[in-house]
Design a protein around this motif. Structure first.
Motif, short mmCIF file in Angstrom:
data_model
loop_
_atom_site.label_atom_id
_atom_site.label_comp_id
_atom_site.label_asym_id
_atom_site.label_seq_id
_atom_site.Cartn_x
_atom_site.Cartn_y
_atom_site.Cartn_z
N ASP A 241 -29.19 23.78 13.24
CA ASP A 241 -28.17 22.96 13.88
C ASP A 241 -28.21 23.10 15.40
OD1 ASP A 241 -27.37 22.11 11.40
OD2 ASP A 241 -25.65 23.45 11.26
N ASP A 242 -28.45 24.32 15.90
CA ASP A 242 -28.52 24.54 17.34
C ASP A 242 -29.70 23.79 17.96
OD1 ASP A 242 -26.33 26.18 17.20
OD2 ASP A 242 -27.46 28.06 17.22
N LEU A 243 -30.84 23.82 17.29
CA LEU A 243 -32.02 23.13 17.81
C LEU A 243 -31.84 21.62 17.75
CD1 LEU A 243 -34.77 25.38 16.17
CD2 LEU A 243 -34.10 25.35 18.57
N ASN A 244 -31.20 21.15 16.70
CA ASN A 244 -30.92 19.72 16.59
C ASN A 244 -29.98 19.27 17.71
OD1 ASN A 244 -31.19 17.21 15.28
ND2 ASN A 244 -29.24 17.49 14.24
N LEU A 245 -28.96 20.11 17.99
CA LEU A 245 -28.03 19.80 19.08
C LEU A 245 -28.75 19.81 20.42
CD1 LEU A 245 -25.14 19.34 20.11
CD2 LEU A 245 -24.83 21.83 20.12
N GLN A 246 -29.64 20.77 20.63
CA GLN A 246 -30.40 20.82 21.87
C GLN A 246 -31.20 19.53 22.07
OE1 GLN A 246 -33.60 23.64 21.92
NE2 GLN A 246 -33.99 23.45 24.12
N SER A 247 -31.84 19.07 21.01
CA SER A 247 -32.64 17.84 21.12
C SER A 247 -31.76 16.64 21.48
CB SER A 247 -33.40 17.58 19.82
OG SER A 247 -32.52 17.22 18.77
N LYS A 248 -30.53 16.61 20.96
CA LYS A 248 -29.61 15.52 21.29
C LYS A 248 -29.14 15.61 22.73
CE LYS A 248 -27.94 14.84 16.55
NZ LYS A 248 -26.79 14.95 15.63
N GLU A 249 -28.85 16.83 23.18
CA GLU A 249 -28.40 17.02 24.56
C GLU A 249 -29.48 16.62 25.56
OE1 GLU A 249 -27.28 21.11 24.53
OE2 GLU A 249 -25.21 20.71 23.90
N LEU A 250 -30.74 16.81 25.18
CA LEU A 250 -31.86 16.43 26.03
C LEU A 250 -32.29 14.98 25.81
CD1 LEU A 250 -34.00 19.70 25.70
CD2 LEU A 250 -32.74 18.94 27.72
N ASN A 251 -31.59 14.31 24.89
CA ASN A 251 -31.83 12.90 24.58
C ASN A 251 -33.26 12.65 24.08
OD1 ASN A 251 -30.88 10.25 24.35
ND2 ASN A 251 -31.73 9.66 26.34
N ILE A 252 -33.76 13.58 23.27
CA ILE A 252 -35.10 13.41 22.69
C ILE A 252 -35.05 13.56 21.16
CG2 ILE A 252 -36.41 14.11 24.74
CD1 ILE A 252 -36.68 16.90 23.47
N GLN A 253 -33.86 13.37 20.57
CA GLN A 253 -33.73 13.59 19.13
C GLN A 253 -34.62 12.66 18.31
OE1 GLN A 253 -31.37 12.47 21.15
NE2 GLN A 253 -30.06 10.89 20.23
N ASP A 254 -34.93 11.47 18.85
CA ASP A 254 -35.81 10.54 18.12
C ASP A 254 -37.27 10.97 18.17
OD1 ASP A 254 -33.61 8.99 17.54
OD2 ASP A 254 -33.90 7.64 19.25
N ARG A 255 -37.59 11.93 19.01
CA ARG A 255 -38.99 12.38 19.15
C ARG A 255 -39.25 13.70 18.44
NH1 ARG A 255 -39.33 12.71 25.38
NH2 ARG A 255 -41.38 13.60 24.88
N ILE A 256 -38.25 14.22 17.75
CA ILE A 256 -38.38 15.51 17.04
C ILE A 256 -38.06 15.31 15.57
CG2 ILE A 256 -37.54 17.88 16.85
CD1 ILE A 256 -36.98 17.84 19.81
#
Length: 385
Positions: A241-256
């Motif tokens: 969940d923390d890593l998923n949140l990090q990807s969203k905060e960096l606005n790259i969730q669609d690339r992970i």
């Protein structure tokens, strides 16, 4: 035909961890030479096991590792007696254990049976791995020196682990290094074609989602790269969940892509363009060997043990902050250096010839660690007792 010597391999379970993969592979080789009993604390078997090995499970079906400290202590006391009973019942002559809890139990078994020969195997860098909690650090500083030294021999998968055990835990028994095994093929799989720098470049990493694996550094590195860089993460754990949140905060969730645990991970990673290990510390990383065995070029953090031995024959390197070093069999970056990691990934994408060269070198390097070679080393260690 002489009767095979009776040995036991002792591990908590057969999940997706590095030690468990080592045990499952070694069973195929060791059953050629010995009468092998696999002893498990828990009824968890997620990897294929050689049918010629007997399996003994010390807990009831459905039992699992206890988070409550009192329940865990109670379990451990039960396991100590059940383990020794199993050794006697199956007339085990040599018991080989993996990881700290089983290693301590092996030492206790040796104390209560002088005829038993015991070998223990440490798979991580103990002074780092066991230092995150005060209670764990205190107990391991107390228990490891006393009970490890009751055994006959110790092997790890890195010279740095052995040095740590001697320097920080006063280990006095004979120590040796036997690297992790891998299954290799005669022919290298064809590397996924990549010529147009505007196309998607697939980066992959494998490992439990826990702090020491440091996937947050790869996610940060990805955020520094153009949008055609995609990351696949295989593995699961407490930090999902923390890593998923990090990807969203960096606005790259669609690339992970978080893919969880999978069987036969090599079949999934072979379609990617390069492999990344971002660990803060390692023993000897199985996942890097798996990537190399299918010809993936690899990028690794130069953490405490493993990558330098695997990628540069243990020859030391000086890596500038924000950069990387071209080692003999892959690229090395400093631990927790997202900028350097992004530069290494970008280099792999930009340099087709270098990527193909490292692909070939990876595949040939992995053959050194084929289970047929590593199995002989373990056999010789057992035969020495």
């Amino acid at each position: 035909m002489p009767q095979k010597r009776k040995i036991a391999l002792f591990v908590s379970a057969i999940g997706f961890g590095g030690a468990e993969k080592v045990v499952s592979l070694l069973l195929d080789e060791l059953t050629k030479y010995f009468d092998v009993t696999l002893i498990l604390l828990y009824d968890e078997i997620k990897l294929p096991l050689n049918k010629n090995a007997k399996i003994v499970i010390l807990s009831k079906p459905g039992s699992s590792f206890k988070s409550n400290i009192l329940a865990r202590l109670y379990d451990n006391f039960k396991f100590i007696f059940k383990y020794q009973k199993a050794l006697r019942k199956h007339n085990i002559e040599v018991a080989v254990s993996f990881l700290v809890r089983q290693n301590i139990m092996n030492g206790i078994a040796k104390m209560n049976n002088k005829q038993l020969k015991t070998i223990i195997s440490e798979r991580c860098f103990p002074s780092i791995m066991y230092s995150d909690q005060m209670a764990t650090s205190f107990l391991t500083k107390l228990l490891i020196p006393y009970f490890y030294n009751k055994n006959d021999k110790l092997f790890s998968n890195s010279i740095y682990i052995n040095n740590d055990l001697v320097s920080n835990y006063n280990i006095k028994i004979d120590t040796s290094v036997i690297y992790n095994p891998i299954l290799t093929k005669d022919r290298k799989p064809k590397l996924k074609s990549y010529k147009n720098l505007e196309d998607i470049f697939n980066v992959v990493t494998v490992g439990r989602l826990i702090p020491v694996k440091n996937q947050k550094s790869i996610i940060e590195a990805l955020s520094l790269l153009p949008s055609n860089f995609i990351l696949d993460i295989y593995g699961d754990g407490e930090l999902h969940d923390d890593l998923n949140l990090q990807s969203k905060e960096l606005n790259i969730q669609d690339r992970i892509h978080f893919n969880g645990n999978v069987n036969n991970v090599k079949s999934h990673i072979v379609e990617k363009h390069c492999f990344v290990l971002s660990s803060i510390t390692e023993g000897f990383p199985n996942v890097v060997l798996e990537a190399m065995s299918v010809g993936l070029p690899v990028i690794c953090t130069n953490c405490m043990s493993g990558p330098l031995e695997l990628l540069n024959d243990n020859e030391k390197v000086n890596i500038l902050s924000g950069s990387f070093v071209k080692a003999k069999y892959g690229l090395l970056v400093n631990v927790d250096d997202a900028v350097g990691l992004s530069q290494a990934i970008k280099y792999m994408q930009n340099n087709i010839e270098e990527r193909n060269m490292y692909s070939k070198l990876s595949f040939e390097r992995a053959k050194t660690y084929d289970v047929s070679n590593i199995g002989i080393h373990v056999k010789n260690l057992i035969d020495s007792l």
